[in-house]
Design an enzyme around this catalytic site. Structure first.
Site, PDB file in Angstrom:
ATOM      1  CB  SER A 152     -73.618  69.325 -46.806  1.00 27.66           C
ATOM      2  OG  SER A 152     -74.711  69.322 -45.983  1.00 27.66           O
ATOM      3  CB  SER A 153     -70.877  65.482 -44.518  1.00 29.43           C
ATOM      4  OG  SER A 153     -70.110  65.654 -45.296  1.00 29.43           O
TER       5      SER A 153
END
Lengths: 304, 304
Positions: A152-153
């Site tokens: 994920s970011s």
């Protein structure tokens, strides 16, 4: 050399000094991934080394060194202290421009270690993704990816922060470089630009990041060639310096001649064959190692 | 390379990149007479050129260029404007590091023009010197001086101010560099250090300054050789870049071999003779000009 670099060079028509300096700047900032500030820091360090050698040659005269280089004596003093400290501790000086930043080069290994992927697992994890959504997203991935999960970011940001922290700890001689938002963004963009990482947009939430290559810049990265070019050039310059000192075991050959294009291929072949024959004839295992660097090409400046 | 430079290099064990950068710094600040600030300015200009080419390649995206090089977008904008202005007016950019500063190189000609000396005159003028004092001072002068009068401290300072002013007028693209006391002292020390000018102490008053050579650095100046070394290296790098692009008319030959010291002289002779023979065989007047740059020497780093 890329098209815009070539065009700029032709427009500027720089001196030999500027040409070499531009080659270094293009290498550091474009073929490699030094920060703009790291390149300027390396240039400043090189200038400090020159000032320091003048100081030694002038018998430690701060004022005279300052006059010769147009620097204030108290600045000369600070430079001398910095270089002497670097020499004593054996660290600090050479870090500036030694290699691609480790926060880039070590990312793939750390990612592979922290987020390994096995065939039996989904590549993209995350509570909120349905199986259908996972299948949809995974269909967008290129083939032959390294065995690492998509992250994920937030995980990607943590990874960058971790690698930056490690890089800081391993270069104690340098001034600390805090991880600002802009620096984190720079690192992220460099990874995307080098196609080491890709961003996978996710219609149902935040994007994923995917590791594309097990090495920074990938196996076909253009960063490999310029490195060896610079090594050639550095050795060429070292030999040239030795040659001007008339060191007997160093020889320079420069030839300028006019060749019909139709003869070029034969001339190249003959040159190449002679060099192999000559090297084979004189090679004796265990004797001192010698090297030949040779470039043969057009004299004019209209090179790509 | 001078002793302190060599020692520093051995202690630092720099990367190829740093070696080339250090060669440039030694060349600019020590073999030539660039000011410390002029070298840093040239490095900054080279970095600006690299940033500009990225900007062009990124289709004029200021933010992306800023991310890739870790610079603020507004600074990228200023850099782009500066380079574009330099390209349009065809000046400014390349001045930084083009040649030795003209306030040094042009001093002898201006001195010879403004203070010519004829055999019938005394070399040192000045109301306050008796004939006996003149004879005493002139006996201290070296033989074979250029045909220029000795001048007073004040006249020497005026000459430096005049040359500095001229240099400023001829480089309109650069930021103006006012003639501070420190800069005047820097120029004076450089002229003395290069043995272009000598100071003649005068027991009866202010010292005289004597022009020693009709060219800056004199005919045996070490500044000549490094210039051609850099030209060799710049051309070598240009050809190397073209070679990585697989340009068909560029060839690289690299050989590493072990040679017994007893065979070295014969190996050098044979190589040299082949090259002359080969060049003679393929040379055809009027055809495109090709060049060969070759250095042959020890592989190791313990070069002088």
């Amino acid at each position: 050399m890329a098209q815009p670099e070539r065009e700029l060079l032709q427009a500027l028509n720089p001196s030999a000094f500027d040409q070499v300096l531009l080659s270094l700047a293009f290498f550091a900032l474009r073929q490699s991934s030094y920060r703009h500030g790291a390149f300027l820091g390396a240039a400043a360090t090189a200038a400090k080394c020159a000032v320091y050698t003048t100081y030694v040659e002038q018998g430690g005269n701060l004022r005279m060194t300052g006059h010769l280089h147009h620097i204030e004596p108290k600045r000369v003093k600070a430079i001398v202290q910095e270089i002497e400290q670097g020499l004593q501790t054996g660290q600090g000086l050479q870090h500036a421009a030694f290699q691609e930043p480790t926060y880039l080069t070590e990312l793939p290994q750390v990612w592979l270690g922290q987020y390994p992927w096995h065939r039996s697992q989904p590549r993209l994890t995350g509570d909120r993704l349905s199986e259908e959504q996972q299948t949809y997203l995974e269909a967008k991935l290129p083939p032959d990816l390294p065995t690492a999960q998509g992250i994920s970011s937030a995980e990607f940001a943590d990874l960058i922060a971790f690698l930056h922290q490690q890089a800081q700890e391993n270069s104690p001689g340098d001034r600390p470089l805090p991880l600002s938002e802009a620096l984190a963004e720079h690192i992220k963009r460099r990874l995307l630009h080098a196609e080491t990482v890709m961003r996978l947009d996710n219609p149902w939430g935040m994007p994923y990041y995917i590791l594309l290559s097990p090495t920074y810049g990938g196996p076909d990265s253009p960063t490999k060639a310029p490195h060896s070019l610079l090594e050639d050039a550095a050795h060429f310059l070292r030999l040239s310096h030795a040659w001007t000192k008339q060191q007997h075991n160093v020889m320079r050959i420069f030839e300028s001649l006019n060749i019909a294009p139709a003869d070029l291929s034969q001339a190249q072949t003959e040159l190449h064959e002679f060099m192999r024959h000559w090297a084979g004839k004189y090679h004796q295992r265990g004797k001192p190692t010698m090297a030949i660097h040779m470039m043969f090409g057009p004299q004019d400046h209209s090179l790509s």
